[in-house]
Write a protein that holds these residues in place. Structure first.
Motif, PDB file in Angstrom:
ATOM      1  N   SER A  21       0.832  -1.205   0.000  1.00 53.08           N
ATOM      2  CA  SER A  21       0.000   0.000   0.000  1.00 53.08           C
ATOM      3  C   SER A  21       0.866   1.254   0.000  1.00 53.08           C
ATOM      4  N   SER A  22       2.030   1.184   0.651  1.00 56.39           N
ATOM      5  CA  SER A  22       2.950   2.326   0.655  1.00 56.39           C
ATOM      6  C   SER A  22       3.470   2.595  -0.748  1.00 56.39           C
ATOM      7  N   THR A  55       0.811   4.315  -2.621  1.00 54.60           N
ATOM      8  CA  THR A  55       0.734   5.717  -2.197  1.00 54.60           C
ATOM      9  C   THR A  55       1.808   6.563  -2.870  1.00 54.60           C
TER      10      THR A  55
END
Length: 218
Positions: free
Chosen positions: A123-124, A127
């Motif tokens: 997810s990072s 992002t």
């Protein structure tokens, strides 16, 4: 002709490093995001590759040992194979003798833990793929503001060099942000596809193991 040669020589002297330095302070977070994105991608890729190294004949060996009633050897084989699939099967073997529903729940819980480990920090990376271009655009806007302030403070005729240098320096952050964002996006989707493939194999193995427990032992 002489002006064209001089222009080409001046362009050749501008290196990539100089362009990045001309991008201003907004280049700092973009470079940091690039470093983090590379680290996450390499770390996740190595982990996923390691998790995918379950031997092709692993399930056949487990099936043979369980059907023979040699549960101890089957569990030892799982412990020697350091992969999510092996850990799920090992958990199921350790619950042999319990109700089938309890075995399924135990395998499912281990599977959820393993999937969480595989998807950690993805997810990072997603992002970063969205944040880097936004920071680049912000750097361009602030750079353009500074360029127009400099133009407003200029007395008399505005030099084309002053205008063009301010604009290209501002656009550097956009290019850098898009570069980092695109690579982070591609890396994220590649890792997600690798994780999905591994998850499908884990699900197949879990189903196959539960079916095995319902077969008559020798």
């Amino acid at each position: 002709m002489l002006l064209q040669i001089a222009s080409e020589e001046s362009l050749e002297t501008i290196s990539v490093l100089e362009l990045l330095l001309n991008g201003g302070y907004m280049m700092i977070p973009i470079v940091l995001l690039w470093i983090v994105a590379v680290y996450i991608f390499v770390e996740r890729l190595l982990l996923i590759k390691s998790a995918s190294k379950t031997p092709d004949d692993f399930q056949n060996q487990i099936r043979a040992k369980v059907l023979e009633g040699d549960v101890k050897s089957a569990r030892e084989l799982c412990m020697q194979t350091d992969t999510p699939v092996a850990r799920m099967v090992e958990k199921g073997i350790s619950r042999i003798g319990s109700e089938l529903k309890n075995i399924e729940v135990s395998i499912e819980n281990i599977g959820k833990i393993e999937i969480y480990r595989l998807e950690k920090n993805l997810s990072s990376l997603a992002t970063i793929s969205g944040a880097a271009p936004m920071i680049g655009f912000l750097g361009t806007v602030t750079g353009m503001i500074q360029a127009f302030i400099a133009i407003a403070q200029e007395e008399g005729a505005v030099s084309p060099k002053l205008l063009s240098s301010g604009i290209y320096e501002a656009m550097v952050t956009t290019a850098a942000g898009l570069f980092v964002g695109i690579l982070a996006y591609l890396g994220y989707n590649y890792l997600v596809s690798r994780v999905s493939k591994l998850v499908h194999r884990m699900e197949y193995t879990a189903i196959d193991f539960v079916d095995l427990l319902q077969e008559p032992q020798k």
